[in-house]
Design an enzyme around this catalytic site. Structure first.
Site, PDB file in Angstrom:
ATOM      1  N   SER A 140      -3.143  11.500  -1.188  1.00 23.32           N
ATOM      2  CA  SER A 140      -2.365  11.224   0.021  1.00 23.32           C
ATOM      3  C   SER A 140      -2.230  12.513   0.813  1.00 23.32           C
ATOM      4  CB  SER A 140      -0.983  10.717  -0.399  1.00 23.32           C
ATOM      5  OG  SER A 140      -0.048  10.842   0.639  1.00 23.32           O
ATOM      6  N   TYR A 153       6.915   9.973  -4.670  1.00 25.01           N
ATOM      7  CA  TYR A 153       5.527   9.683  -4.297  1.00 25.01           C
ATOM      8  C   TYR A 153       4.785  10.981  -3.976  1.00 25.01           C
ATOM      9  CZ  TYR A 153       1.712   7.437  -1.653  1.00 25.01           C
ATOM     10  OH  TYR A 153       0.490   7.023  -1.181  1.00 25.01           O
TER      11      TYR A 153
HETATM   12  N1  LIG Z   1      -2.151   2.726   2.744  1.00 20.85           N
HETATM   13  C1  LIG Z   1      -1.920   4.003   3.004  1.00 20.85           C
HETATM   14  O1  LIG Z   1      -1.486   4.365   4.108  1.00 20.85           O
HETATM   15  C2  LIG Z   1      -2.172   5.042   1.968  1.00 20.85           C
HETATM   16  C3  LIG Z   1      -2.085   6.382   2.361  1.00 20.85           C
HETATM   17  C4  LIG Z   1      -2.316   7.385   1.411  1.00 20.85           C
HETATM   18  C5  LIG Z   1      -2.618   7.054   0.120  1.00 20.85           C
HETATM   19  N2  LIG Z   1      -2.683   5.747  -0.241  1.00 20.85           N
HETATM   20  C6  LIG Z   1      -3.008   5.466  -1.632  1.00 20.85           C
HETATM   21  O2  LIG Z   1      -4.128   4.629  -1.685  1.00 20.85           O
HETATM   22  C7  LIG Z   1      -4.087   3.831  -2.870  1.00 20.85           C
HETATM   23  C8  LIG Z   1      -4.261   2.375  -2.487  1.00 20.85           C
HETATM   24  O3  LIG Z   1      -3.197   1.999  -1.604  1.00 20.85           O
HETATM   25  P1  LIG Z   1      -3.310   0.704  -0.692  1.00 20.85           P
HETATM   26  O4  LIG Z   1      -2.770   1.066   0.612  1.00 20.85           O
HETATM   27  O5  LIG Z   1      -4.656   0.135  -0.818  1.00 20.85           O
HETATM   28  O6  LIG Z   1      -2.215  -0.218  -1.404  1.00 20.85           O
HETATM   29  P2  LIG Z   1      -2.224  -1.785  -1.734  1.00 20.85           P
HETATM   30  O7  LIG Z   1      -0.809  -2.073  -2.099  1.00 20.85           O
HETATM   31  O8  LIG Z   1      -2.872  -2.555  -0.667  1.00 20.85           O
HETATM   32  O9  LIG Z   1      -3.144  -1.877  -3.040  1.00 20.85           O
HETATM   33  C9  LIG Z   1      -2.751  -1.327  -4.261  1.00 20.85           C
HETATM   34  C10 LIG Z   1      -3.442  -2.090  -5.376  1.00 20.85           C
HETATM   35  O10 LIG Z   1      -3.093  -1.427  -6.600  1.00 20.85           O
HETATM   36  C11 LIG Z   1      -2.730  -2.419  -7.548  1.00 20.85           C
HETATM   37  N3  LIG Z   1      -1.817  -1.832  -8.529  1.00 20.85           N
HETATM   38  C12 LIG Z   1      -0.527  -1.457  -8.362  1.00 20.85           C
HETATM   39  N4  LIG Z   1      -0.006  -1.009  -9.506  1.00 20.85           N
HETATM   40  C13 LIG Z   1      -1.008  -1.075 -10.429  1.00 20.85           C
HETATM   41  C14 LIG Z   1      -1.100  -0.768 -11.811  1.00 20.85           C
HETATM   42  N5  LIG Z   1      -0.034  -0.300 -12.484  1.00 20.85           N
HETATM   43  N6  LIG Z   1      -2.274  -0.963 -12.447  1.00 20.85           N
HETATM   44  C15 LIG Z   1      -3.353  -1.452 -11.771  1.00 20.85           C
HETATM   45  N7  LIG Z   1      -3.323  -1.796 -10.476  1.00 20.85           N
HETATM   46  C16 LIG Z   1      -2.162  -1.609  -9.812  1.00 20.85           C
HETATM   47  C17 LIG Z   1      -2.073  -3.518  -6.734  1.00 20.85           C
HETATM   48  O11 LIG Z   1      -2.053  -4.762  -7.433  1.00 20.85           O
HETATM   49  C18 LIG Z   1      -2.957  -3.541  -5.496  1.00 20.85           C
HETATM   50  O12 LIG Z   1      -4.069  -4.409  -5.681  1.00 20.85           O
HETATM   51  C19 LIG Z   1      -2.751   4.142  -3.517  1.00 20.85           C
HETATM   52  O13 LIG Z   1      -2.959   5.089  -4.535  1.00 20.85           O
HETATM   53  C20 LIG Z   1      -1.928   4.736  -2.395  1.00 20.85           C
HETATM   54  O14 LIG Z   1      -0.932   5.605  -2.864  1.00 20.85           O
HETATM   55  C21 LIG Z   1      -2.472   4.731   0.638  1.00 20.85           C
END
Ligand SMILES: NC(=O)c1ccc[n+]([C@@H]2O[C@H](COP(=O)([O-])OP(=O)(O)OC[C@H]3O[C@@H](n4cnc5c(N)ncnc54)[C@H](O)[C@@H]3O)[C@@H](O)[C@H]2O)c1
Length: 262
Positions: A140, A153
């Site tokens: 992130s 986080y």
């Molecule tokens: N969306 C953003 O703006 C953003 C920005 C920076 C970083 N991220 C990071 O990107 C990654 C994906 O985020 P996203 O936006 O796609 O979120 P999202 O919520 O759309 O997807 C997350 C996925 O992870 C799965 N998950 C959650 N806990 C889990 C566990 N314990 N074991 C296995 N699977 C699990 C969920 O079921 C879901 O399918 C994360 O690590 C998040 O921190 C996202």
């Protein structure tokens, strides 16, 4: 096809960035393991890839539980016999400042966002053959540009950058490359509630867009394309790197309030 013949595990591939990455990897010729804690989402992604002629296996996995991760690694070995790429995308957004959160919340955040990446690396690296492999950790921009009230986080994602560097150094001699991708604000289900609140005020939404030099928000596919580069042989000399995918927000001096996580 840039990933033809490669076997890739993508955690958190039931939704958002993980989903877009798994689907793009499949288009690029990779064989996929969909590892997610949500059975409906995970199965649906597996079926979608199979229907489009790709190869995918869904394994129900909570990355925070070592038994689950071991089972997922064993299922991968039995289906494909090896792993070339591991993308650690499973993650949860956890809000609150240092005084507000409980020990339980802290531990859950660290367990999914940080320990889960270590566990997956621990059980998947031994499946990478003599030709090596690639690990891509979805971190992130929080470690570079703190947002208020996202304390646990940000700490977990900062730890994840250190985890990536450490693995890159320890496993480089085995030709395993470990890199981090740091997305900014990406329009995924993780952010849908926040985004719809933001759009309630057109001025505030415009101001948020203006905090990005590119004047737009990111899509999951933008992060997925960065992952394809880091997974492909095109990046064979890239390890220990951190690739920011944020429309320029991290380097921009623009101030935007105090409530947008990324
Ligand atoms: N969306 C953003 O703006 C953003 C920005 C920076 C970083 N991220 C990071 O990107 C990654 C994906 O985020 P996203 O936006 O796609 O979120 P999202 O919520 O759309 O997807 C997350 C996925 O992870 C799965 N998950 C959650 N806990 C889990 C566990 N314990 N074991 C296995 N699977 C699990 C969920 O079921 C879901 O399918 C994360 O690590 C998040 O921190 C996202």
């Amino acid at each position: 096809m840039r990933l033809r013949g490669k076997v890739a595990i993508v955690t958190g591939s039931g939704s958002g960035i993980g989903l877009a990455t798994a689907e793009l990897f499949a288009c690029e010729g990779a064989r996929l393991v969909i590892a997610d804690v949500d059975p409906q989402l995970g199965k649906c992604v597996e079926v979608g890839i199979l229907e489009r002629g790709g190869d995918a296996l869904f394994v129900l996995t909570d990355v925070a539980r070592e038994e689950d991760v071991k089972r997922m690694a064993a299922a991968t070995a039995s289906r494909y016999g090896k792993v070339d790429i591991l993308v650690n995308s499973a993650g949860i957004a956890v809000a609150g400042n240092a005084l507000q959160i409980s020990e339980e919340v802290w531990e859950h955040c660290m367990a999914v966002n940080l320990k889960g990446v270590w566990l997956c690396s621990k059980h998947v690296i031994p499946l990478m053959g003599t030709e090596g492999g690639g690990i891509i950790n979805i971190a992130s921009t929080h470690p570079f540009r703190a947002q208020s009230n996202y304390f646990p986080y940000a700490v977990a994602k900062g730890g994840l950058l250190a985890l990536s560097s450490s693995l890159a150094v320890d496993f480089g001699p085995r030709h395993i490359r470990v890199n981090s991708v740091c997305p900014g604000f990406i329009d995924t289900p993780m952010n849908h509630e926040l985004l719809s609140k933001l759009k309630e005020s057109p001025e505030r939404y415009e101001e948020f867009l203006a905090a990005h030099p590119l004047r737009c928000l990111g899509e999951a596919e933008d992060v997925a394309h960065a992952c394809v580069f880091l997974a492909s042989d095109e990046s064979r000399f890239v390890t220990g790197a951190t690739l920011i995918v944020d429309g320029g927000r991290t380097v921009y001096g623009h101030f935007f309030g105090d409530m947008i996580p990324s």
